[in-house]
Design an enzyme around this catalytic site. Structure first.
Site, mmCIF file in Angstrom:
data_model
loop_
_atom_site.group_PDB
_atom_site.id
_atom_site.type_symbol
_atom_site.label_atom_id
_atom_site.label_comp_id
_atom_site.label_asym_id
_atom_site.label_seq_id
_atom_site.Cartn_x
_atom_site.Cartn_y
_atom_site.Cartn_z
ATOM 1 N N ALA A 101 0.738 -0.997 0.233
ATOM 2 C CA ALA A 101 -0.058 0.068 -0.517
ATOM 3 C C ALA A 101 1.086 1.026 0.103
ATOM 4 O O ALA A 101 0.465 2.582 -0.749
ATOM 5 C CB ALA A 101 -0.960 0.256 1.426
ATOM 6 N N ASP A 126 -5.333 -1.585 -6.249
ATOM 7 C CA ASP A 126 -5.480 -0.447 -6.628
ATOM 8 C C ASP A 126 -5.920 -0.222 -8.949
ATOM 9 O O ASP A 126 -5.798 1.167 -8.871
ATOM 10 C CB ASP A 126 -5.412 1.124 -6.553
ATOM 11 C CG ASP A 126 -3.631 0.343 -6.572
ATOM 12 O OD1 ASP A 126 -3.393 0.165 -7.081
ATOM 13 O OD2 ASP A 126 -2.979 1.614 -5.810
ATOM 14 N N CYS A 157 -23.120 -17.290 -9.738
ATOM 15 C CA CYS A 157 -22.343 -17.741 -10.237
ATOM 16 C C CYS A 157 -21.999 -16.995 -11.510
ATOM 17 O O CYS A 157 -22.097 -17.514 -12.748
ATOM 18 C CB CYS A 157 -24.310 -16.891 -11.572
ATOM 19 S SG CYS A 157 -23.961 -15.191 -12.126
ATOM 20 N N GLN A 164 0.195 -6.485 -3.547
ATOM 21 C CA GLN A 164 -0.758 -6.724 -2.764
ATOM 22 C C GLN A 164 -1.484 -6.061 -2.834
ATOM 23 O O GLN A 164 -2.396 -5.811 -2.272
ATOM 24 C CB GLN A 164 -0.173 -6.214 -1.332
ATOM 25 C CG GLN A 164 0.651 -7.219 -0.756
ATOM 26 C CD GLN A 164 1.419 -6.913 0.473
ATOM 27 O OE1 GLN A 164 0.736 -7.843 2.273
ATOM 28 N NE2 GLN A 164 2.541 -6.747 0.784
ATOM 29 N N HIS A 223 -3.700 -9.641 -3.920
ATOM 30 C CA HIS A 223 -5.028 -10.066 -2.848
ATOM 31 C C HIS A 223 -6.534 -9.112 -3.919
ATOM 32 O O HIS A 223 -6.903 -8.082 -4.085
ATOM 33 C CB HIS A 223 -4.887 -8.755 -1.712
ATOM 34 C CG HIS A 223 -3.814 -9.484 -0.989
ATOM 35 N ND1 HIS A 223 -3.163 -8.136 -0.037
ATOM 36 C CD2 HIS A 223 -3.668 -10.925 -0.500
ATOM 37 C CE1 HIS A 223 -2.533 -9.317 0.664
ATOM 38 N NE2 HIS A 223 -2.285 -9.837 0.275
ATOM 39 N N SER A 260 4.574 -2.581 5.196
ATOM 40 C CA SER A 260 5.203 -2.836 6.498
ATOM 41 C C SER A 260 5.409 -4.446 6.486
ATOM 42 O O SER A 260 5.921 -4.367 7.703
ATOM 43 C CB SER A 260 4.074 -2.877 7.560
ATOM 44 O OG SER A 260 2.839 -3.526 6.859
ATOM 45 N N CYS A 283 -26.540 -9.823 -7.431
ATOM 46 C CA CYS A 283 -26.065 -10.398 -8.369
ATOM 47 C C CYS A 283 -28.084 -10.105 -9.131
ATOM 48 O O CYS A 283 -29.202 -10.698 -9.040
ATOM 49 C CB CYS A 283 -26.736 -11.546 -8.337
ATOM 50 S SG CYS A 283 -25.729 -12.333 -10.062
#
Ligand code: NAD
Length: 256
Positions: free
Chosen positions: A27, A107, A135, A104, A124, A199, A157
């Protein structure tokens, strides 16, 4: 600790000598694009609690809490642009010095910054898409964000009424096995590992730099604050990721 210029020179030489470089980002590489990290003061965890995948599946109120957090995060990500650190990594790939980019982050700023999807591993997942958990229908995140902004607190959905979830890996949700294997392989086969803005507190991702070290790679860490693995790095920077990477790529191009 050596001066900034001394550390830059050390890092520059490591990059010049390296045949296979793997970068690993967290991040911290995106804070200068205006997306707060999780653990710094004012970060996301100062404002919201973690909703686990199990809570998401079983509790209406937790799911609403999760979506409120996502709605705010989307607003921040939507207006974010790649910063000089993302652009420097794209440049590093362009000049043939980056083989693999493990992130990780969720964005999408590495793709937008110019790195090719072929070398990016999104451990991630991504916030740029959402899927139906029943579905599998997929939407661009903008479609779901529009629903959230109109007051839909728990989007379902339109085909099967299943739960919709961003294509990210939540706490308690299984990591994508193939991506994990690929990431460990990139760590084990590189000779230089660049760790930027993490970190290193989240497992199993934090084991990836350890794997590079075990396999004999040199490591460069660029992180504003101390990490539990600083001792395995050959060079450690506490400066901003954009300043360090921008300068390193400039020096590399000048010396080519
Ligand atoms: P983290 O929040 O635990 O750590 C970020 C680290 O970056 C901190 O140690 C901080 O000191 C450092 N940092 C912040 N700004 C920096 C800068 N400009 N230059 C250098 N260092 C800087 O982040 P993490 O280790 O990536 O783990 C958090 C989890 O949260 C990850 O799983 C990630 O998916 C997710 N997350 C992603 C985003 C995103 O996609 N941009 C944002 C927040 C959280």
């Amino acid at each position: 600790m050596e001066s900034f210029n001394e550390r830059l020179n050390l890092a520059l030489n490591l990059i010049k000598e390296a045949k296979r470089i793997t970068a690993f980002t967290g991040a911290g590489i995106s804070t200068e694009s205006g997306i707060p990290d999780f653990r710094s003061p004012g970060g996301i965890w100062d404002r919201y609690r973690i909703v686990t995948f199990q809570e998401f599946l079983t509790s209406n109120s937790a799911r609403k809490e999760y979506w409120a957090m996502k709605r705010d995060l989307f607003r921040e990500i939507e207006s974010a642009k790649p910063n000089r650190a993302h652009l420097a990594l794209a440049e590093l790939e362009k000049i043939g010095k980056l083989n693999c980019l493990i992130t990780q982050n969720i964005d999408g700023l590495h793709q937008e910054g110019g790195n090719s999807s072929d070398i990016i591993i999104e451990l991630h997942g991504t916030n740029r898409r959402a899927n139906c958990l029943e579905c599998g229908k997929t939407w661009p995140i903008e479609d779901i964000q529009a629903r959230l902004e109109k007051g839909d607190l728990d989007p379902r959905c339109d085909v099967c009424n299943g739960f919709i979830k961003p294509a990210t890996v939540s706490f308690g949700q299984a990591m994508p096995v193939e991506d994990m294997l690929r990431a460990f392989q990139c760590a084990a086969t590189c000779d230089l590992f660049l760790m930027i803005g993490s970190s290193l507190q989240v497992e199993p991702a934090a084991s990836i730099p350890r794997e590079a070290h075990r396999a004999g790679a040199k490591l460069i860490f660029i992180n504003r604050t101390e990490t539990p693995l600083d001792f395995i790095a050959t060079v450690v920077f506490r400066e901003n990721a954009s300043d360090v990477l921008d300068e390193l790529v400039k020096l590399l191009k000048q010396s080519a």
